[in-house]
Design a protein around this motif. Structure first.
Motif, PDB file in Angstrom:
ATOM      1  N   SER B 251       0.837  -1.210   0.000  1.00 45.65           N
ATOM      2  CA  SER B 251       0.000   0.000   0.000  1.00 45.65           C
ATOM      3  C   SER B 251       0.869   1.256   0.000  1.00 45.65           C
ATOM      4  CB  SER B 251      -0.949   0.007   1.199  1.00 45.65           C
ATOM      5  OG  SER B 251      -0.250   0.144   2.409  1.00 45.65           O
ATOM      6  N   ARG B 252       2.030   1.202   0.670  1.00 42.81           N
ATOM      7  CA  ARG B 252       2.895   2.379   0.688  1.00 42.81           C
ATOM      8  C   ARG B 252       3.423   2.712  -0.712  1.00 42.81           C
ATOM      9  NH1 ARG B 252       5.415   4.382   5.189  1.00 42.81           N
ATOM     10  NH2 ARG B 252       4.467   3.718   7.147  1.00 42.81           N
ATOM     11  N   THR B 255       0.516   4.269  -2.497  1.00 47.35           N
ATOM     12  CA  THR B 255       0.304   5.624  -1.982  1.00 47.35           C
ATOM     13  C   THR B 255       1.326   6.591  -2.566  1.00 47.35           C
ATOM     14  OG1 THR B 255      -0.630   4.812   0.071  1.00 47.35           O
ATOM     15  CG2 THR B 255       0.316   7.022   0.119  1.00 47.35           C
ATOM     16  N   ALA B 259      -0.049   9.662  -4.408  1.00 49.88           N
ATOM     17  CA  ALA B 259       0.086  10.926  -3.671  1.00 49.88           C
ATOM     18  C   ALA B 259       0.253  12.099  -4.619  1.00 49.88           C
ATOM     19  CB  ALA B 259       1.264  10.844  -2.709  1.00 49.88           C
ATOM     20  N   CYS B 304      -4.441   2.663   1.798  1.00 47.27           N
ATOM     21  CA  CYS B 304      -3.940   3.867   1.119  1.00 47.27           C
ATOM     22  C   CYS B 304      -4.690   5.134   1.497  1.00 47.27           C
ATOM     23  CB  CYS B 304      -4.010   3.683  -0.397  1.00 47.27           C
ATOM     24  SG  CYS B 304      -2.970   2.345  -0.990  1.00 47.27           S
ATOM     25  N   ASP B 305      -5.999   5.021   1.831  1.00 47.01           N
ATOM     26  CA  ASP B 305      -6.734   6.268   2.106  1.00 47.01           C
ATOM     27  C   ASP B 305      -6.160   6.994   3.322  1.00 47.01           C
ATOM     28  OD1 ASP B 305      -7.682   4.337   3.811  1.00 47.01           O
ATOM     29  OD2 ASP B 305      -9.762   4.448   3.168  1.00 47.01           O
ATOM     30  N   GLU B 307      -3.143   6.593   4.491  1.00 42.42           N
ATOM     31  CA  GLU B 307      -1.773   7.025   4.172  1.00 42.42           C
ATOM     32  C   GLU B 307      -1.774   8.335   3.403  1.00 42.42           C
ATOM     33  OE1 GLU B 307      -0.062   2.448   3.914  1.00 42.42           O
ATOM     34  OE2 GLU B 307       0.013   3.701   2.128  1.00 42.42           O
ATOM     35  N   ILE B 308      -2.648   8.419   2.393  1.00 41.40           N
ATOM     36  CA  ILE B 308      -2.727   9.658   1.604  1.00 41.40           C
ATOM     37  C   ILE B 308      -3.155  10.818   2.508  1.00 41.40           C
ATOM     38  CG2 ILE B 308      -4.117  10.863  -0.129  1.00 41.40           C
ATOM     39  CD1 ILE B 308      -2.576   9.241  -1.773  1.00 41.40           C
TER      40      ILE B 308
END
Lengths: 428, 428
Positions: B251-252, B255, B259, B304-305, B307-308
């Motif tokens: 996921s990082r 992201t 981003a 991801c949500d 993280e963003i």
């Protein structure tokens, strides 16, 4: 109000003659499953008394002390050997334990916590909570008060003119009281202390409770009346449509019966779950009518746990969480039973929709409360509250329409969740 | 710290020569989808700056002003016509808008909000946030500092000895600064102001950030590095087993790509839900392998949500609620799909169990948080976190074991809810 801890004295030493037939010493007489003593302590705590509470015992004092110890009540017991000289001596006996300001609360006067809160908002060296509009108290028996504005001019059982009655709740100042009442061995009722105070030229400030539902319990008849008074404390403003117009009328009667038994709120929550599970098993076997009736009964009983908790002044966060999780299990069981009763694939999809919607209405609310502290009133349920969902399930079952019922509950409740999300997006 | 509002000046007037190739004026250069200017403002607000924020513009100032107006940024724009004489003149240009104490934050230094919090804990008329353990900054290019204890002895780009570097973040005192720097028309860099301060015998207190992840963005290479630095701000300590060891690694990366696009966290939440629904439709049609893979992909994207949101410094309660409700819908869809894939009655009961358990693990947590403020650590999920539940669903699907999967998830997650209730009962 000063920021210092506020103490309280509960005179609980008297004979309580007219209640002797009940068997227990008066402080241990139970109303709605809770002794007068515990009620007075909980009311004081909920009302804002944060310091030491002293219970002054006399008549059958050993029994009261033992009870307090066995229940681990957070109080100091003081024995007043002179209790027969009057309840004024009991207040004086507790004085050494008190901080500068303290409340005096008669053990046989049942007050809602709001009475104590109202009292604590008044200022003065001697404040008496009085009632100009008594609804439940026996005015004949009460101590009467003559007021002018918020000043008490005269007080006593037999004063010629009066416009309020004494409610057995006072806010006092330790040193002034000690100064007024010298050590002596005469009879000294608490009413005498009040009259001495006035006679010395000091003022007693009246704090008007204006008809708050309190009652003085002296006789078995008062006991019967008291439970109704206490039931009137329970708020029901947030009830859904079915609960307000149907369930509450029945649940309150059940609560009135259960209140005098040792049944706990958590036991009632479990009973409500078991009824729902029994209903769901019947519905799954297509015994639609008895199943639907059990579901509605479960919904009614679900109102009783909160009512009993309020009657016993023991509402707790833990109890509320326990009840709400059990409610979700009950909802899941009923919906599953209904989905299983009809074997079509479309019923199963409708069942899944109903299950997720029924759990997400309370879930979204809990999440909003957890993140924002409280839910904005615009986001409260507009229709799909639990009482309504269960009533629809019960009626749908009785009408033998499982699929239609599940589909409507599924659509309506998920729409309600969606509406919350949209409102949240608009608010941000 | 005084209780008065704290202001801030953001000097954003310079040429930013080495970033001119990017096209935008430097304050409007985007890192992780957010301009340097917006980042600096959000960092200051999250760090505790509660008063007026002044942005001093110069080079291509019109574009910056228009951007601030179009985004309704909560700042005052001050134009510094003399910006070419150095960034010291930009700080001085904002001085009239400042309260007694204010922060100076260079627009091209990316700091986590913690840097500002750390700075605000230090006392002094002139405090400079320095770093004795810089991890990401280009030491060669940086302004160096020679420290003794928390006193700065020397500061400048080319001092012979140094033991820390300047991080572009300062806490200043308005009147002392005004007194120090007379109106004049010489070149005046902010570094010159610091050296004048020291030369006048005053002290600059060093506030050591001790390796907090900040970075100075001057070149396109710095921009690439900056996104990694920012990603390192995101906490992931509360992740479940699958998330920590598998999902986060993927996921990082996603992201990092997303981003720089205009994708919002809520759009990612919706994408994750749609993937789960697609997976559930496949599973319902017994396309178990692609269905299972889509479910796991949905679980990864679900990381991801947040993280963003953290990369853009825009975590919000609303976003968290939105994400969590959508997660519950996704869970419901996947479980329903799996229950439908196998038509036995026992699968349906297992599906209902899995559905209620999957919704009740987060529901019970939200209720506890709503009632108690936060969840005691002993009541956190011990195994059945969402990442684990979805991984089990994905694997169970790929292995074509719908009934067994649903039954294990149903039993384990409901047991976890029961464990919470028992712990709650024990705690009360």
């Amino acid at each position: 109000m000063s920021k210092h801890a506020l103490g309280a004295i509960i005179p609980a030493a008297g004979l309580g003659e007219r209640l002797q037939c009940v068997g227990s010493p008066k402080p241990l007489v139970k109303i709605g499953g809770l002794t007068l003593l515990e009620r007075t302590i909980r009311t004081l705590r909920l009302g804002g008394v944060d310091g030491k509470i002293v219970v002054v015992v006399g008549h059958r004092g050993d029994e009261v002390s033992k009870f307090a110890a066995s229940r681990k009540l957070d109080v100091v017991i003081v024995t007043n050997p002179d209790y027969q000289r009057g309840n004024g001596t009991s207040v004086m006996a507790g004085l050494d334990h008190m901080p500068e300001r303290f409340v005096v609360a008669m053990v046989d006067h049942l007050h809602p916590p709001q009475s104590v809160k109202t009292l604590l908002e008044c200022e003065g060296d001697f404040v008496a909570a009085v009632d100009t509009k008594p609804s439940f108290a026996d005015v004949e028996e009460a101590t009467k008060v003559r007021l002018e504005g918020d000043k008490i001019l005269d007080i006593g059982k037999k004063i010629p003119e009066f416009n309020a009655i004494d409610t057995g709740l006072f806010l006092c100042h330790r040193d002034s009281l000690r100064e007024l009442v010298p050590a002596q061995d005469e009879a000294l009722s608490w009413n005498t202390v009040k009259r001495m105070w006035l006679a010395s030229g000091r003022q007693i400030i009246a704090c008007d409770l204006q008809g708050l539902p309190w009652i003085d319990v002296d006789t078995p008849e008062d006991m019967a009346k008291a439970i109704d008074v206490i039931m009137s404390w329970a708020p029901s403003g947030k009830d859904g449509f079915v609960s307000r117009n149907f369930n509450r009328h029945i649940s309150r009667r059940i609560t009135r019966l259960l209140a005098n038994t040792p049944t706990t709120p958590n036991q009632i929550s479990i009973m409500s779950l078991l009824l729902a599970v029994a209903g769901s098993l019947l519905i799954a076997r297509r015994a639609y009518v008895p199943g639907g009736l059990l579901v509605q009964l479960s919904s009614i009983i679900d109102g009783c746990d909160g009512e009993i908790a309020r009657v016993r002044l023991q509402q707790s966060n833990q109890g509320a969480i326990f009840d709400s999780v059990l409610d979700r299990w009950a909802d899941s069981a009923v919906i599953t039973g209904m989905a299983l009763s009809s074997e079509s694939r479309s019923s199963l999809v409708a069942g899944s929709l109903a299950l997720s919607g029924s759990l997400l209405v309370p879930y979204s609310r809990a999440r909003i409360e957890a993140e924002l502290g409280q839910i904005p009133s615009s986001m409260l349920s507009i229709g799909m509250t639990r009482d309504v969902r269960l009533a629809l399930l019960a009626i749908g079952s009785i009408l033998r329409k499982p699929r239609e019922t599940l589909l409507s509950i599924g659509l309506l409740s998920n729409l309600e969740v969606l509406r919350r999300l949209l409102q949240l997006a608009r608010a941000s």
